[in-house]
Design a protein around this motif. Structure first.
Motif, short mmCIF file in Angstrom:
data_model
loop_
_atom_site.label_atom_id
_atom_site.label_comp_id
_atom_site.label_asym_id
_atom_site.label_seq_id
_atom_site.Cartn_x
_atom_site.Cartn_y
_atom_site.Cartn_z
N ASN A 14 0.84 -1.21 0.00
CA ASN A 14 0.00 0.00 0.00
C ASN A 14 0.87 1.25 0.00
N MET A 15 1.95 1.24 0.77
CA MET A 15 2.89 2.37 0.76
C MET A 15 3.42 2.59 -0.64
N PRO A 114 -9.01 -4.10 5.78
CA PRO A 114 -9.48 -5.02 4.74
C PRO A 114 -10.87 -5.60 4.99
N SER A 115 -11.82 -4.73 5.26
CA SER A 115 -13.23 -5.13 5.30
C SER A 115 -14.07 -3.89 5.02
N LEU A 116 -15.34 -4.13 4.83
CA LEU A 116 -16.27 -3.01 4.66
C LEU A 116 -16.76 -2.61 6.05
N GLN A 177 -7.82 -3.59 -4.71
CA GLN A 177 -8.68 -2.42 -4.51
C GLN A 177 -8.08 -1.46 -3.47
N GLU A 178 -7.40 -2.00 -2.48
CA GLU A 178 -6.72 -1.13 -1.50
C GLU A 178 -5.74 -0.21 -2.23
N HIS A 179 -5.02 -0.79 -3.20
CA HIS A 179 -4.02 -0.02 -3.94
C HIS A 179 -4.64 1.09 -4.79
#
Length: 192
Positions: A14-15, A114-116, A177-179
């Motif tokens: 992510n960084m 990592p969840s909604l 999706q995090e990225h």
């Protein structure tokens, strides 16, 4: 210049996504913002290599060298403050932060989960979503508050849970999706 300090404990994907977005989208020119430093609690964190290769200052502070969580967080805050952060970004930083640390950076710290959220705070989110029979999972960028994983939501992304998903396959799909959403949420904060 608005300095961003990113905290990591591992590979730092992510960084790396945030750093790449900051370069490709010219955050310095467009938002007056830059990734100023990457700090890890583990000297072996792979993300430190990427940061150094991209000319970003790195620091390591081993939490095992401190008798208490409070002592570690106090020194961590001092290290971060040396970089005059407009924003502190938690990107796979696997430490629960003390209330004093959170208060020190109140309004200037974000995390990705990592969840909604509010579903599945804490650990093992992907397996828990599968076990509950959820049809969708995802990730959430949120402001950090003293209570774990409940700060105001800034952005979310949804992915379907497929019939043959395992925690690992779901985690990999969520990570893509995090990225996408983490750099986007940070860019939006830097615009303001």
């Amino acid at each position: 210049m608005k300095n961003i300090v990113i905290l990591i404990s591992g590979g730092g994907s992510n960084m790396a996504a945030i750093v790449r977005a900051s370069q490709q989208q010219d955050w310095a020119g467009r938002h007056g913002a830059r990734v100023a430093a990457v700090v890890s609690n583990k000297a072996s964190a792979g993300g430190l290599v990427f940061a150094r290769e991209n000319g970003i200052a790195t620091e390591v502070l081993d939490h095992k060298q401190f008798a208490t969580r409070e002592a570690f967080d106090a020194e961590l805050a001092r290290i971060i403050d040396r970089h005059d952060p407009a924003l502190v970004v938690l990107a796979g930083f696997m430490r629960i932060l003390t209330p004093g640390f959170v208060q020190h950076f109140e309004g200037r710290m974000v995390n990705i989960h990592p969840s909604l959220l509010p579903a599945f705070p804490g650990l093992h989110t992907h397996q828990r979503a599968i076990d509950e029979g959820c049809k969708f999972a995802g990730c959430t960028v949120h402001r950090v508050t003293a209570e774990l994983d409940v700060g105001p939501i800034l952005e979310q992304a949804v992915v379907p849970i497929l019939p043959d998903d395992t925690a690992d396959t779901l985690a990999a799909r969520v990570l893509t999706q995090e990225h996408v959403i983490y750099p986007r949420a940070i860019a939006q904060l830097m615009r303001n």
